[in-house]
Design an enzyme around this catalytic site. Structure first.
Site, short mmCIF file in Angstrom:
data_model
loop_
_atom_site.label_atom_id
_atom_site.label_comp_id
_atom_site.label_asym_id
_atom_site.label_seq_id
_atom_site.Cartn_x
_atom_site.Cartn_y
_atom_site.Cartn_z
N PRO A 190 10.48 -47.75 -81.04
CG PRO A 190 10.64 -48.00 -78.74
CD PRO A 190 10.76 -48.76 -80.01
CG ASN A 191 10.16 -42.51 -78.65
OD1 ASN A 191 9.08 -41.93 -78.59
ND2 ASN A 191 10.62 -43.25 -77.66
CE1 TYR A 208 18.91 -41.25 -81.38
CE2 TYR A 208 17.57 -39.71 -80.10
CZ TYR A 208 18.29 -40.89 -80.19
OH TYR A 208 18.40 -41.71 -79.08
CB ALA A 242 13.98 -47.19 -75.77
CG HIS A 269 19.32 -49.82 -74.52
ND1 HIS A 269 20.49 -50.06 -75.21
CD2 HIS A 269 18.79 -48.70 -75.08
CE1 HIS A 269 20.65 -49.09 -76.11
NE2 HIS A 269 19.63 -48.27 -76.06
CG ASP A 306 13.91 -64.95 -76.18
OD1 ASP A 306 15.15 -65.06 -76.21
OD2 ASP A 306 13.24 -65.09 -75.14
CD GLU A 320 22.38 -53.74 -82.07
OE1 GLU A 320 23.42 -54.44 -82.12
OE2 GLU A 320 21.94 -53.27 -81.01
CG HIS A 360 21.70 -48.63 -82.22
ND1 HIS A 360 20.44 -48.68 -81.66
CD2 HIS A 360 22.24 -49.86 -82.06
CE1 HIS A 360 20.24 -49.88 -81.17
NE2 HIS A 360 21.31 -50.62 -81.41
NE ARG A 390 22.75 -41.22 -76.76
CZ ARG A 390 21.47 -41.31 -77.12
NH1 ARG A 390 21.14 -42.10 -78.14
NH2 ARG A 390 20.55 -40.62 -76.50
NE ARG A 412 20.66 -43.32 -74.39
CZ ARG A 412 19.33 -43.18 -74.50
NH1 ARG A 412 18.64 -43.99 -75.24
NH2 ARG A 412 18.72 -42.18 -73.89
C1 DQA Z 1 18.76 -45.44 -80.87
C2 DQA Z 1 19.56 -45.43 -79.56
C3 DQA Z 1 18.68 -45.86 -78.39
O1 DQA Z 1 19.43 -45.86 -77.18
C4 DQA Z 1 17.52 -44.89 -78.23
O2 DQA Z 1 16.66 -45.33 -77.20
C5 DQA Z 1 16.78 -44.67 -79.50
C6 DQA Z 1 17.50 -44.61 -80.77
C7 DQA Z 1 19.58 -44.89 -82.05
O3 DQA Z 1 19.16 -45.10 -83.18
O4 DQA Z 1 20.62 -44.25 -81.85
O5 DQA Z 1 15.57 -44.43 -79.49
O6 DQA Z 1 18.42 -46.79 -81.17
#
Ligand code: DQA
Length: 145
Positions: free
Chosen positions: A9-10, A22, A76, A79, A86, A97, A99, A106, A110
């Site tokens: 998301p986002n 970001y 998000a 977390h 799963d 993974e 980020h 942060r 997180r």
């Molecule tokens: C994120 C870090 C997450 O805590 C946050 O909710 C995001 C982006 C990152 O790429 O740094 O949406 O995954």
């Protein structure tokens, strides 16, 4: 080798959302950057972004038998989502993974990553570069593909 790149998301709001964290580059430029990284490594890539937890779970399940690796930024849901953890465990596809920001530096909430518990590696705080490192890591992890 075929890799699925999943963004949560986002991440589609890159370039608009919290630029001080970001950056100002868009999701489209992230996709173009990772496509280049995959091409350099001789890897085939498919991209998936969703703001919905269940859709991400579906995409991970559907990766079974089609992809040799997953690069995932659950955003998000990192977390909060046991369902994504799963799903990654269910398919057992090597996952990395990523980020963009350094989640360890942060807010307290997180610092926990559920998805990360099912990943062979994490890259955090390296911006777009982290995705490239994830692709290279998966390539080395599976040198026969
Ligand atoms: C994120 C870090 C997450 O805590 C946050 O909710 C995001 C982006 C990152 O790429 O740094 O949406 O995954």
């Amino acid at each position: 080798m075929k890799i699925l790149i999943v963004n949560g998301p986002n991440i589609n709001m890159l370039g608009t959302r919290e630029k001080s964290i970001y950056g100002s580059e868009t999701y489209e430029s992230l996709v173009a950057f990772v496509k280049d990284a995959c091409a350099e490594n001789g890897v085939e890539a498919e991209f998936f972004q969703s703001n919905h937890e269940g859709a991400i779970v579906d995409a991970i399940q559907e990766a079974l038998g089609k992809f040799d690796g997953i690069v995932i930024n659950p955003a998000a849901y990192t977390h909060t989502s046991i369902a994504i953890l799963d799903a990654l465990k269910a398919v057992s596809i090597p996952a990395v993974e990523v980020h963009l920001s350094d989640i360890s530096k942060r807010e307290e909430f997180r610092r926990i990553s559920y998805a990360g518990l099912a990943c062979v590696k994490t890259f955090a705080g390296m911006g777009f570069e982290g995705y490239k490192m994830a692709v290279q890591f998966l390539k080395d992890y599976n040198p026969d593909l």
